[in-house]
Design a protein around this motif. Structure first.
Motif, PDB file in Angstrom:
ATOM      1  N   MET A 170      13.717  -4.512 -17.285  1.00  0.00           N
ATOM      2  CA  MET A 170      14.579  -3.550 -16.430  1.00  0.00           C
ATOM      3  C   MET A 170      13.895  -3.119 -15.082  1.00  0.00           C
ATOM      4  O   MET A 170      12.680  -2.366 -15.432  1.00  0.00           O
ATOM      5  CB  MET A 170      15.284  -2.923 -16.969  1.00  0.00           C
ATOM      6  N   GLY A 171      14.236  -2.882 -14.010  1.00  0.00           N
ATOM      7  CA  GLY A 171      13.482  -2.440 -12.977  1.00  0.00           C
ATOM      8  C   GLY A 171      12.771  -3.442 -12.267  1.00  0.00           C
ATOM      9  O   GLY A 171      12.802  -4.695 -12.232  1.00  0.00           O
ATOM     10  N   GLY A 172      11.576  -3.028 -11.454  1.00  0.00           N
ATOM     11  CA  GLY A 172      11.140  -4.050 -11.000  1.00  0.00           C
ATOM     12  C   GLY A 172       9.843  -3.225  -9.717  1.00  0.00           C
ATOM     13  O   GLY A 172       9.405  -2.168 -10.036  1.00  0.00           O
ATOM     14  N   TRP A 173       9.500  -4.150  -8.884  1.00  0.00           N
ATOM     15  CA  TRP A 173       8.372  -3.726  -7.986  1.00  0.00           C
ATOM     16  C   TRP A 173       9.091  -3.786  -6.477  1.00  0.00           C
ATOM     17  O   TRP A 173       9.672  -4.561  -6.057  1.00  0.00           O
ATOM     18  CB  TRP A 173       7.223  -4.542  -8.057  1.00  0.00           C
ATOM     19  N   ASP A 174       8.628  -2.888  -5.598  1.00  0.00           N
ATOM     20  CA  ASP A 174       8.900  -2.567  -4.423  1.00  0.00           C
ATOM     21  C   ASP A 174       7.579  -2.689  -3.710  1.00  0.00           C
ATOM     22  O   ASP A 174       6.819  -1.962  -4.048  1.00  0.00           O
ATOM     23  CB  ASP A 174       9.736  -0.961  -4.023  1.00  0.00           C
ATOM     24  N   ILE A 175       7.651  -3.503  -2.652  1.00  0.00           N
ATOM     25  CA  ILE A 175       6.187  -3.439  -2.014  1.00  0.00           C
ATOM     26  C   ILE A 175       6.673  -3.387  -0.620  1.00  0.00           C
ATOM     27  O   ILE A 175       7.258  -3.735   0.177  1.00  0.00           O
ATOM     28  CB  ILE A 175       5.352  -4.943  -2.068  1.00  0.00           C
ATOM     29  N   ASP A 176       5.645  -2.305   0.029  1.00  0.00           N
ATOM     30  CA  ASP A 176       5.783  -2.337   1.811  1.00  0.00           C
ATOM     31  C   ASP A 176       4.331  -2.440   2.028  1.00  0.00           C
ATOM     32  O   ASP A 176       3.461  -1.754   1.713  1.00  0.00           O
ATOM     33  CB  ASP A 176       6.318  -0.892   2.082  1.00  0.00           C
ATOM     34  N   VAL A 177       4.474  -3.467   3.240  1.00  0.00           N
ATOM     35  CA  VAL A 177       3.245  -3.851   3.897  1.00  0.00           C
ATOM     36  C   VAL A 177       3.261  -3.227   5.282  1.00  0.00           C
ATOM     37  O   VAL A 177       4.191  -3.543   6.110  1.00  0.00           O
ATOM     38  CB  VAL A 177       2.845  -5.134   3.858  1.00  0.00           C
ATOM     39  N   PHE A 178       2.236  -2.300   5.669  1.00  0.00           N
ATOM     40  CA  PHE A 178       2.352  -1.670   6.931  1.00  0.00           C
ATOM     41  C   PHE A 178       1.177  -2.299   7.924  1.00  0.00           C
ATOM     42  O   PHE A 178       0.326  -2.808   7.323  1.00  0.00           O
ATOM     43  CB  PHE A 178       1.900  -0.230   6.952  1.00  0.00           C
ATOM     44  N   SER A 179       1.471  -2.309   9.387  1.00  0.00           N
ATOM     45  CA  SER A 179       0.457  -3.028  10.214  1.00  0.00           C
ATOM     46  C   SER A 179      -0.763  -2.467  10.300  1.00  0.00           C
ATOM     47  O   SER A 179      -1.678  -2.918  10.723  1.00  0.00           O
ATOM     48  CB  SER A 179       1.126  -2.761  11.494  1.00  0.00           C
ATOM     49  N   SER A 180      -0.987  -1.116   9.737  1.00  0.00           N
ATOM     50  CA  SER A 180      -2.157  -0.385   9.708  1.00  0.00           C
ATOM     51  C   SER A 180      -3.451  -1.176   8.488  1.00  0.00           C
ATOM     52  O   SER A 180      -4.372  -0.751   8.614  1.00  0.00           O
ATOM     53  CB  SER A 180      -2.121   1.016   9.224  1.00  0.00           C
ATOM     54  N   GLY A 181      -2.866  -2.016   7.830  1.00  0.00           N
ATOM     55  CA  GLY A 181      -3.426  -2.571   6.560  1.00  0.00           C
ATOM     56  C   GLY A 181      -3.512  -1.602   5.385  1.00  0.00           C
ATOM     57  O   GLY A 181      -4.164  -2.229   4.357  1.00  0.00           O
ATOM     58  N   LEU A 182      -2.330  -1.057   5.374  1.00  0.00           N
ATOM     59  CA  LEU A 182      -2.005  -0.215   4.202  1.00  0.00           C
ATOM     60  C   LEU A 182      -0.866  -0.901   3.419  1.00  0.00           C
ATOM     61  O   LEU A 182       0.110  -1.312   4.060  1.00  0.00           O
ATOM     62  CB  LEU A 182      -1.754   1.106   4.474  1.00  0.00           C
ATOM     63  N   THR A 183      -0.883  -1.169   2.138  1.00  0.00           N
ATOM     64  CA  THR A 183       0.073  -1.571   1.306  1.00  0.00           C
ATOM     65  C   THR A 183       0.658  -0.383   0.304  1.00  0.00           C
ATOM     66  O   THR A 183      -0.138   0.156  -0.410  1.00  0.00           O
ATOM     67  CB  THR A 183      -0.246  -2.906   0.619  1.00  0.00           C
TER      68      THR A 183
END
Length: 195
Positions: free
Chosen positions: A1-14
């Protein structure tokens, strides 16, 4: 139950948020396709981490924050128990890391050397009160769309600055630290401008 949230930014940071409840223990194996430098914050639960180049396991538990380096193609195994796991990771890609280390290579020489030797490295500290505040803000972001993206990236950058200061106290300027009286004065100034 639940999961992963992934945000990738243009700066090269995830930015990765893992919030899950496991009903039975599992083992996750994988390898990074390129060298990774990152920060990890464990907010709930605990788990073990091992990699092929080491016979020992690292235990990661709530309240810890870590700075880690993993070279390309290093096989890594996460041993996750039946538990609630809440973790936040920040991954820095090569160019972004270069921009941070430029001019401060001496402070980051252990990172560079760990890549040269193709070995994993991890430095563990306690999660500070300032870090916990920002982690809470990330988990409870009040915005959506583009505003959310900007907000989360700025909070991720704030976490990096706190971790850099924790790793290398020379990055902290004691004369610039806020005191209780500074907060009180800020409240008076805000009140005056609000009139």
């Amino acid at each position: 139950m639940g999961g992963w949230d992934i945000d990738v930014f243009s700066s090269g940071l995830t930015l990765i948020v893992m919030d899950t409840v496991l009903h039975k223990p599992i083992k996750i194996q994988g390898a990074f396709k390129k060298p990774v430098v990152g920060l990890g914050f464990c907010l709930a639960g605990e788990f073990d981490l091992s990699w092929m180049s080491s016979k020992t396991r690292s235990n990661i538990r709530a309240g810890q924050s870590g700075f880690f380096t993993f070279p390309k193609d290093l096989e890594m195994t996460q041993h996750l128990p039946a538990d609630h796991l809440l973790r936040i990771y920040l991954m820095l890609e090569g160019e972004m890391l270069s921009s941070f280390t430029q001019g401060d290579e001496d402070y980051f020489s252990p990172v560079i050397k760990s890549f040269e030797k193709k070995r994993a490295d991890r430095v563990v500290h306690s999660t500070t009160a300032l870090m916990r505040t920002v982690l809470h803000q990330i988990l409870h972001c009040p915005y959506c769309g583009k505003a959310r993206h900007i907000y989360l990236e700025s909070k991720a950058m704030e976490l990096i600055s706190y971790k850099m200061a924790q790793l290398h106290p020379a990055f902290t300027c004691p004369e610039n630290e806020l005191k209780r009286s500074d907060y009180d004065n800020y409240g008076q100034i805000s009140f005056m401008f609000g009139k």
